[in-house]
Design a protein around this motif. Sequence first.
Motif, short mmCIF file in Angstrom:
data_model
loop_
_atom_site.label_atom_id
_atom_site.label_comp_id
_atom_site.label_asym_id
_atom_site.label_seq_id
_atom_site.Cartn_x
_atom_site.Cartn_y
_atom_site.Cartn_z
N GLY A 138 0.81 -1.22 0.00
CA GLY A 138 0.00 0.00 0.00
C GLY A 138 0.84 1.26 0.00
N SER A 139 2.06 1.17 0.52
CA SER A 139 2.96 2.33 0.50
C SER A 139 3.57 2.55 -0.87
N GLN A 140 3.58 1.51 -1.68
CA GLN A 140 4.21 1.58 -3.00
C GLN A 140 3.24 2.02 -4.08
N ILE A 141 2.02 1.50 -4.05
CA ILE A 141 1.11 1.78 -5.15
C ILE A 141 0.46 3.17 -5.05
N ILE A 142 0.81 3.94 -4.02
CA ILE A 142 0.37 5.34 -4.01
C ILE A 142 1.22 6.18 -4.96
N PHE A 143 2.33 5.63 -5.44
CA PHE A 143 3.21 6.36 -6.36
C PHE A 143 2.73 6.20 -7.81
N GLU A 144 3.51 6.68 -8.76
CA GLU A 144 3.05 6.74 -10.15
C GLU A 144 3.28 5.44 -10.91
N HIS A 145 4.39 4.79 -10.65
CA HIS A 145 4.76 3.62 -11.45
C HIS A 145 5.60 2.66 -10.62
N SER A 146 5.40 1.37 -10.84
CA SER A 146 6.23 0.35 -10.18
C SER A 146 6.91 -0.52 -11.21
N GLU A 147 8.20 -0.75 -10.97
CA GLU A 147 8.97 -1.68 -11.79
C GLU A 147 8.45 -3.10 -11.66
N GLU A 148 7.79 -3.39 -10.54
CA GLU A 148 7.24 -4.72 -10.32
C GLU A 148 6.00 -4.91 -11.20
N GLY A 149 6.15 -5.68 -12.27
CA GLY A 149 5.05 -5.90 -13.19
C GLY A 149 4.78 -4.72 -14.10
N ASP A 150 5.70 -3.75 -14.15
CA ASP A 150 5.53 -2.56 -15.00
C ASP A 150 4.15 -1.95 -14.79
N ALA A 151 3.82 -1.71 -13.51
CA ALA A 151 2.47 -1.30 -13.15
C ALA A 151 2.32 0.22 -13.10
N THR A 152 1.26 0.73 -13.72
CA THR A 152 0.85 2.11 -13.52
C THR A 152 0.05 2.16 -12.23
N CYS A 153 0.48 3.02 -11.30
CA CYS A 153 -0.11 3.02 -9.96
C CYS A 153 -1.03 4.23 -9.77
N LEU A 154 -1.33 4.57 -8.53
CA LEU A 154 -2.38 5.55 -8.25
C LEU A 154 -1.96 6.99 -8.52
N GLY A 155 -0.68 7.28 -8.45
CA GLY A 155 -0.22 8.63 -8.75
C GLY A 155 -0.57 9.67 -7.71
N LEU A 156 -0.74 9.26 -6.46
CA LEU A 156 -1.03 10.23 -5.40
C LEU A 156 0.22 10.99 -4.98
N VAL A 157 1.37 10.36 -5.17
CA VAL A 157 2.66 10.98 -4.88
C VAL A 157 3.56 10.73 -6.09
N GLU A 158 4.31 11.76 -6.49
CA GLU A 158 5.19 11.61 -7.65
C GLU A 158 6.38 10.71 -7.31
N GLY A 159 6.68 9.80 -8.21
CA GLY A 159 7.82 8.92 -8.01
C GLY A 159 7.53 7.52 -8.49
N GLU A 160 8.50 6.63 -8.31
CA GLU A 160 8.35 5.26 -8.77
C GLU A 160 8.92 4.28 -7.78
N ILE A 161 8.68 3.01 -8.06
CA ILE A 161 9.11 1.92 -7.20
C ILE A 161 10.10 1.07 -7.97
N LYS A 162 11.29 0.86 -7.38
CA LYS A 162 12.34 0.10 -8.05
C LYS A 162 12.86 -1.01 -7.14
N HIS A 163 13.36 -2.07 -7.75
CA HIS A 163 13.97 -3.16 -7.00
C HIS A 163 15.29 -2.68 -6.40
N PHE A 164 15.63 -3.25 -5.24
CA PHE A 164 16.92 -2.90 -4.61
C PHE A 164 18.08 -3.00 -5.59
#
Length: 211
Positions: free
Chosen positions: A81-107
């Motif tokens: 839930g902390s990750q999908i509030i952002f714009e995009h996730s590298e996990e599954g190339d997912a477009t997320c909710l876009g509540l906060v600008e930024g993305e999610i990347k693997h370590f």
Amino acid sequence: MVGIIDFNAGNITSLERALDYLKIPYIRSKNPSELKDCDRFMFPGDGDDAYAMAELKKSGFDVFVREQVAAGKPLLGICVGSQIIFEHSEEGDATCLGLVEGEIKHFYTIEPKMKEDKIKVPHMGWNNISFENGDCPILAGIKNDSDVYFVHSFVICPKDASVVKAYAEYGIKVPSVIQKGNVFACQFHPEKSGVTGLKIIENFCKLGTSC
């Protein structure tokens, strides 16, 4: 009343136990219409960002969450839930909710040397968090360098570093608490983080609207 957004992810029961312990009333639902009268929302879950977004879109929670946040109601994202509030996730190339600008990347995307140095991912277990960028209401009464419980392989990468209110060190600097207005997020699991985590949950549940 707290609304727990149930999008068929794991670990929601642990949050319910924490709220029961704190005697905080809540409603858990997979149906947005059943949560419309709640004054704040918690967005917990383990698992995959792409799966989570697919479930949110299927249920209509993607639109609902954006509307409720725009109305000034506090939202707390936990782990996935902390990750999908952002714009995009590298996990599954997912477009997320876009509540906060930024993305999610693997370590290992952020710091490939972690793999060479055999630093294990997921980042799992207790780790201390250090505060930065001023006060955050959900951290009120929490001591700097308190230990909390993490389980994650992907890392929050906000566009605006000032939204990071606490971070952990695990091969890299790991954003761990986020605040942008009435949107809050914990990369760790407060519901599994003992007295410290319970205090964070309690603080969130005492927030006024339009934080």
